[in-house]
Design a protein around this motif. Structure first.
Motif: not given
Length: 496
Positions: A411-434
């Protein structure tokens, strides 16, 4: 459209030569007494597979040459070539759950049930020559992920059939790294030689001439000149973004929005362009060990490196029994975006939300057919916050899988992804193209539906829609195989 020249009339004109359009043209032209015209905005590279660009045939990459927009947001990527998304996607084929079919059957009737759709699923699989990922295409990362999934208690399942949560390999429409797209599968030389089938490529569909509740022609641009196609029946298969755009340019859609774009409303259908549903996801990056980099480099040198060859279907607490609402996708190889020095690779696990509650929309920016539509995916915006909760659940499961594979990547450095604040989690969102849903089927008393269970558009005689846009909800699957099966089914319904 004025000053347009009329082409010969047809029994059926299929607008859009993507995955669904190829199926429709092939099946409808099986009747020699029915004349069919297939219209595609992009190029047709011909009946001989070897004459198609190598980039399109390369199943190890996601080609971005024949698309509507270059250098755009990932969620806006859509193919502009005969064969559509099957020419630019990952050549993966999976199937949804019984719960998906229950949703569709409530909207469109019994023909959408899992049992009724089964023959079309099998027909699509046979036509596309689908095959299971062979052992030789598994990298050390994919092999480790299969073992880790088993050790974590997941059941091995058939990914291309109705079933349960679990892990496995997808079915591929590719052999030895060469993609077998829908144009190859459905428009082979024998089909193309049918005297009752016409394929028009590089033809941009502008709008339908809708008057007094009926289509009187399809206006398009061919070789810089305006032309009109006429038929008894018109079938829209321009995709989740393209089909609603054509309808709205034709005066079929939300009246206020049409007026804003200077378009006379012929049929007020508020649902056109609404209900956009796509599958968002977040990638959890890991740091590959020296050993993993070396193993991937050796695989690439042999010409057998594939970024991903397995997945896990997982269920959150919101999921019905026996269904799943998450895909966990471990990947390792060249980065999808950007680059790395030779001998170094990107590794990680993505969690994709397969059954989102959030809904976006497609809107016109102008009445000009050359102007790309406005697309608002609205990922993770449902008022109740369910999508965020399900995604966090998926990211926790992704972390478990990554931990089980820590001998290859850490794992990389930083907080686990599932614990990120809502705004930061939204900022990381990509798509599955469906994406699906922008011309959704449903009961006649629902003002937000556009078509019935056979694809007939409300209030417009002689017009059908038969692509991913008709699905009211996205299946818990990669959408290529479901859309192939849907097109098989709707082609049969139209042809009888």
């Amino acid at each position: 459209m004025t000053n347009s020249s009329a082409l010969p009339g047809y029994d059926v004109v299929v607008l859009g030569g993507g995955v669904a359009g190829c199926v429709l043209a092939a099946r409808l032209s099986e009747d020699p007494g029915r004349s069919v015209c297939l219209v595609e905005a992009g190029p047709d590279y011909g009946p001989r597979q070897e004459n198609w660009p190598r980039t399109i045939r390369n199943a190890r990459a996601l080609p971005r040459d024949d698309v509507w927009e270059r250098h755009t947001a990932p969620y806006r990527v859509r193919a502009r070539v005969l064969g559509g998304s099957s020419c630019v996607n990952g050549a993966w084929n999976t199937w949804g759950s019984h719960a998906d079919h229950a949703e569709w059957a409530r909207a469109g009737g019994d023909r959408w049930s899992a049992t009724a759709m089964e023959p079309y699923r099998r027909r699509a699989m046979e036509s596309m020559a689908l095959r299971t990922v062979p052992d030789g295409e598994l990298s050390v990362w994919a092999s480790s992920a299969l073992l880790a999934a088993r050790d974590l208690g997941h059941e091995e399942v058939d990914m291309a059939a109705p079933g349960r949560p679990g892990y496995g390999r997808p079915l591929l429409n590719a052999v030895d790294g060469l993609r077998f797209n829908a144009a190859f599968a459905y428009l082979d030389p024998a089909v193309r030689s049918r005297p009752n089938l016409t394929i028009l490529s590089d033809v941009l569909v502008d709008r339908l001439d809708v008057r007094a509740g009926r289509v009187h022609g399809a206006h398009a641009v061919l070789d810089g000149r305006r032309v009109t196609l006429t038929a008894d029946t018109y079938v829209l298969a321009c995709g989740t973004f393209g089909s609603p755009a054509v309808l709205m340019r034709s005066g079929v859609g939300p009246a206020a929005h049409l007026e804003e774009n200077g378009i006379r409303c012929e049929v007020d259908l508020p649902g056109v362009g609404g209900n956009l549903s796509d599958q968002p996801g977040v990638f959890v990056p890991l740091s590959p060990t020296r050993e993993l980099n070396a193993a991937l480099a050796a695989k690439e040198a042999d010409g057998e490196l594939y970024v991903s060859r397995m997945l896990i279907r997982a269920a959150s607490a919101y999921c019905p029994d026996g269904a799943w609402d998450l895909h966990l996708l471990p990947t390792a190889g060249p980065p999808l975006f950007g680059g790395l020095p030779p001998g170094r690779y990107e590794a990680g696990v993505s969690a994709f939300l397969m059954k989102p509650a959030s809904r976006g929309h497609v809107r016109l920016r102008s009445a000009d057919p050359a102007e790309p539509p406005g697309i608002t995916p609205a990922f993770l915006t449902d008022p109740g916050g369910r999508d965020l909760s399900v995604l966090r659940s998926g990211l926790e499961k992704a972390r478990e899988l990554a931990w089980a594979m820590r001998s290859l990547a850490t794992p990389g450095e930083g907080a686990p992804a599932h614990t990120l604040p809502d705004a930061e989690l939204r900022g990381r969102v990509g798509t599955y193209w469906h994406p699906v849903g922008t011309c959704a089927m449903g009961p006649a008393d629902d003002p937000h539906t556009v078509a019935d269970g056979q694809g007939a558009v409300r209030g417009v005689a002689g017009l059908r829609v038969a692509d991913a846009s008709i699905l009211p909800t996205v299946p818990a699957a990669n959408t290529q195989l479901p859309v192939l099966a849907v097109a098989e089914m709707l082609a049969e319904a139209l042809g009888t």
